[in-house]
Design a protein around this motif. Structure first.
Motif, mmCIF file in Angstrom:
data_model
loop_
_atom_site.group_PDB
_atom_site.id
_atom_site.type_symbol
_atom_site.label_atom_id
_atom_site.label_comp_id
_atom_site.label_asym_id
_atom_site.label_seq_id
_atom_site.Cartn_x
_atom_site.Cartn_y
_atom_site.Cartn_z
ATOM 1 N N TYR A 8 15.039 -13.371 14.525
ATOM 2 C CA TYR A 8 15.107 -12.230 15.437
ATOM 3 C C TYR A 8 13.752 -12.005 16.107
ATOM 4 N N LEU A 9 12.679 -12.080 15.321
ATOM 5 C CA LEU A 9 11.333 -11.890 15.878
ATOM 6 C C LEU A 9 11.043 -12.944 16.937
ATOM 7 N N ASP A 10 11.459 -14.181 16.669
ATOM 8 C CA ASP A 10 11.248 -15.260 17.637
ATOM 9 C C ASP A 10 11.961 -14.980 18.951
ATOM 10 N N GLU A 11 13.054 -14.204 18.874
ATOM 11 C CA GLU A 11 13.823 -13.864 20.077
ATOM 12 C C GLU A 11 13.343 -12.558 20.709
ATOM 13 N N GLY A 12 12.255 -11.992 20.180
ATOM 14 C CA GLY A 12 11.663 -10.814 20.791
ATOM 15 C C GLY A 12 12.138 -9.484 20.255
ATOM 16 N N LEU A 13 12.994 -9.472 19.221
ATOM 17 C CA LEU A 13 13.428 -8.209 18.636
ATOM 18 C C LEU A 13 12.299 -7.591 17.811
ATOM 19 N N LYS A 14 12.168 -6.295 17.878
ATOM 20 C CA LYS A 14 11.195 -5.573 17.047
ATOM 21 C C LYS A 14 11.951 -5.047 15.827
ATOM 22 N N VAL A 15 11.540 -5.499 14.654
ATOM 23 C CA VAL A 15 12.306 -5.252 13.437
ATOM 24 C C VAL A 15 11.442 -4.643 12.350
ATOM 25 N N GLU A 33 0.847 -1.184 0.000
ATOM 26 C CA GLU A 33 0.000 0.000 0.000
ATOM 27 C C GLU A 33 0.885 1.237 0.000
ATOM 28 N N SER A 34 0.476 2.270 -0.723
ATOM 29 C CA SER A 34 1.200 3.533 -0.707
ATOM 30 C C SER A 34 1.006 4.187 0.653
ATOM 31 N N ILE A 35 2.076 4.799 1.178
ATOM 32 C CA ILE A 35 1.991 5.397 2.510
ATOM 33 C C ILE A 35 2.651 6.775 2.495
ATOM 34 N N ASN A 36 2.279 7.581 3.469
ATOM 35 C CA ASN A 36 2.920 8.866 3.722
ATOM 36 C C ASN A 36 3.882 8.660 4.888
ATOM 37 N N LEU A 37 5.171 8.638 4.602
ATOM 38 C CA LEU A 37 6.160 8.337 5.634
ATOM 39 C C LEU A 37 6.188 9.398 6.728
ATOM 40 N N TYR A 38 5.817 10.636 6.377
ATOM 41 C CA TYR A 38 5.814 11.695 7.388
ATOM 42 C C TYR A 38 4.793 11.418 8.486
ATOM 43 N N GLU A 39 3.736 10.722 8.144
ATOM 44 C CA GLU A 39 2.642 10.480 9.090
ATOM 45 C C GLU A 39 2.772 9.152 9.825
ATOM 46 N N LEU A 40 3.876 8.436 9.609
ATOM 47 C CA LEU A 40 4.058 7.158 10.285
ATOM 48 C C LEU A 40 4.130 7.346 11.793
ATOM 49 N N THR A 41 3.485 6.466 12.511
ATOM 50 C CA THR A 41 3.598 6.457 13.973
ATOM 51 C C THR A 41 3.959 5.050 14.421
ATOM 52 N N PHE A 42 4.801 4.981 15.433
ATOM 53 C CA PHE A 42 5.219 3.692 15.981
ATOM 54 C C PHE A 42 4.834 3.649 17.447
ATOM 55 N N SER A 43 4.111 2.613 17.830
ATOM 56 C CA SER A 43 3.643 2.501 19.208
ATOM 57 C C SER A 43 4.739 2.000 20.139
ATOM 58 N N GLU A 44 5.790 1.388 19.576
ATOM 59 C CA GLU A 44 6.856 0.827 20.400
ATOM 60 C C GLU A 44 8.197 1.441 20.016
ATOM 61 N N LYS A 45 9.050 1.591 21.005
ATOM 62 C CA LYS A 45 10.425 2.026 20.767
ATOM 63 C C LYS A 45 11.327 0.785 20.733
ATOM 64 N N LYS A 90 17.223 1.601 17.284
ATOM 65 C CA LYS A 90 18.439 1.514 18.094
ATOM 66 C C LYS A 90 19.669 1.281 17.238
ATOM 67 N N LYS A 91 19.508 0.502 16.163
ATOM 68 C CA LYS A 91 20.621 0.222 15.267
ATOM 69 C C LYS A 91 20.091 0.001 13.861
ATOM 70 N N ALA A 92 20.985 0.217 12.881
ATOM 71 C CA ALA A 92 20.680 -0.105 11.485
ATOM 72 C C ALA A 92 21.483 -1.340 11.108
ATOM 73 N N LEU A 93 20.800 -2.337 10.555
ATOM 74 C CA LEU A 93 21.439 -3.581 10.132
ATOM 75 C C LEU A 93 21.373 -3.616 8.605
ATOM 76 N N ILE A 94 22.533 -3.561 7.936
ATOM 77 C CA ILE A 94 22.569 -3.384 6.487
ATOM 78 C C ILE A 94 23.048 -4.653 5.791
ATOM 79 N N HIS A 95 22.338 -5.018 4.718
ATOM 80 C CA HIS A 95 22.759 -6.119 3.852
ATOM 81 C C HIS A 95 22.876 -5.581 2.431
ATOM 82 N N PHE A 96 23.980 -5.894 1.759
ATOM 83 C CA PHE A 96 24.295 -5.407 0.416
ATOM 84 C C PHE A 96 24.370 -3.877 0.419
#
Length: 394
Positions: A44-51, A3-15, A91-97
């Motif tokens: 990572y999700l199985d270990e509780g990381l929010k990704v 779906e097309s989104i407006n990134l400026y209006e994104l909200t995240f309920s968790e840090k 908290k961190k950026a994980l980069i591939h390629f």
């Protein structure tokens, strides 16, 4: 569905979230785009990381979001990535390629954001490493020589800076010692500071070991891409042709699975053999695991590999790998212990390895067990994910 989104209006309920930045990711219409990254994310999700995953690619002119197997995936251009990172909830950026645009976006929005960068292959290789891909025609050679003056020079210049810069807090993860020392750092002409070696994870819960009966030493499986000559599928085909001259050939059974621009022309010479089946198309991980249960030998010669993930998956299932004593392969296969390694560019050596297993069932049974055990010790989910989480959370 995206779906097309407006990134400026994104909200995240968790840090306390982590962002994975990559050049491609699986989608319901593109199941094979960096699937090995998705397997990491699920662990990572199985270990509780929010990704969150962000796919940076110029083809995505509009910012979009979709969900793939419970993973939120955003995609867009460099400008969209900047807007996304400006939320500063990761908290961190994980980069591939990695490429310069990914790093530039971080520098301009959140230069204090710690970065972990996985080094996989082409992003840090000089063009000549894949010389075998450019022999089809004068046009393909001319094109890569033109790119060598532009793309490869700029990318390797960037990697030279990125490996050494103190402007960013970066950790580098190399998937094999050979690739780190002989390709990644050699071609960029710089040592990667703050680096660690962790192989790609193998889903040993999917690629399970069931002891092979001796009869399976006559059943040979090849599951490979045919987009590049690096996979050396032509050597596998020539090995079958060599074996066809030997008296026990009709006792063997071969199955070739794969797809890509080189598929049809590569397998054409063996299409008429009754004991060779050819299947054009890609397979899901589940179907691959099921096929592993029906075969005893995995045919996977190579010309360039930083690990050989499909080989490692087959080893986990107990297939005896026949690969090439080249590049990073010996880090994952010990000859005559966890597999059989052959000389580079030698179809006869590959045929001889299959012959050895045919006449020596004890070797087949021994190596089958040791292949599974050894690769699990190196690449099992618990082993790899534990090490990755240590640096992600550290």
């Amino acid at each position: 569905m995206e779906e097309s989104i407006n990134l400026y209006e994104l909200t995240f309920s968790e840090k306390d979230r982590y962002v994975i930045i990559t050049n491609a990711y699986p989608h319901e219409d593109q199941l094979y785009r960096n699937g090995f990254i998705h397997r990491r994310v699920k662990a990572y999700l199985d270990e509780g990381l929010k990704v969150d995953v962000f796919v940076l690619h110029p083809a995505y002119k509009k910012a979009e979001k979709y969900t793939y197997e419970d993973v939120p995936v955003y995609r867009g251009t460099e400008q969209h990535l900047r807007i996304f990172l400006n939320h500063k909830i990761h908290k961190k950026a994980l980069i591939h390629f990695v490429n310069p645009k990914m790093v530039q976006a971080i520098k301009e929005t959140n230069s204090d954001l710690p970065i972990i960068t996985w080094i996989h292959g082409f992003e840090t290789e000089a063009w000549h490493r894949r010389w075998f891909n450019f022999l089809e025609s004068p046009e393909s050679l001319r094109k890569i020589l033109e790119m060598s003056d532009d793309y490869y020079v700029s990318q390797l210049s960037f990697m030279n800076w990125f490996y050494q810069t103190t402007e960013l807090d970066t950790t580098f993860v190399h998937i094999s010692k050979w690739f780190k020392e002989h390709i990644a750092e050699c071609d960029a002409r710089a040592e990667s500071k703050n680096s660690i070696i962790i192989p790609n994870v193998i889903d040993d819960n999917l690629f399970t070991f069931i002891e092979k009966p001796a009869e399976m030493r006559t059943k040979v499986l090849s599951i490979r891409p045919y987009a590049s000559r690096k996979y050396a599928n032509d050597l596998s085909v020539k090995a079958v042709l060599e074996l066809s001259k030997r008296p026990y050939f009709d006792k063997l059974e071969f199955a070739f699975y794969g797809d890509g621009k080189l598929f049809d022309q590569t397998v054409e010479p063996i299409r008429d053999f009754e004991n060779v089946t050819i299947h054009k198309g890609f397979l899901s991980q589940e179907k691959i695991a099921a096929l592993h249960k029906k075969y005893g030998i995995f045919l996977c010669p190579t010309r360039l590999d930083s690990q050989g993930v499909s080989m490692c998956e087959a080893m986990s299932s107990g297939l005896v790998p026949i690969s090439t004593d080249i590049t990073a392969i010996p880090e994952f296969v010990k000859h005559d212990v966890s597999g059989l390694l052959t000389k580079p560019e030698s179809p006869t050596d590959i045929a001889d390895a299959i012959e050895r297993l045919y006449y020596n069932s004890d070797v087949f049974l021994r190596v089958s067990k040791q292949a599974s055990q050894s690769i699990r010790e190196k690449c099992a989910v618990d082993v790899v994910i534990k090490r990755e989480l240590e640096i992600i959370k550290g």
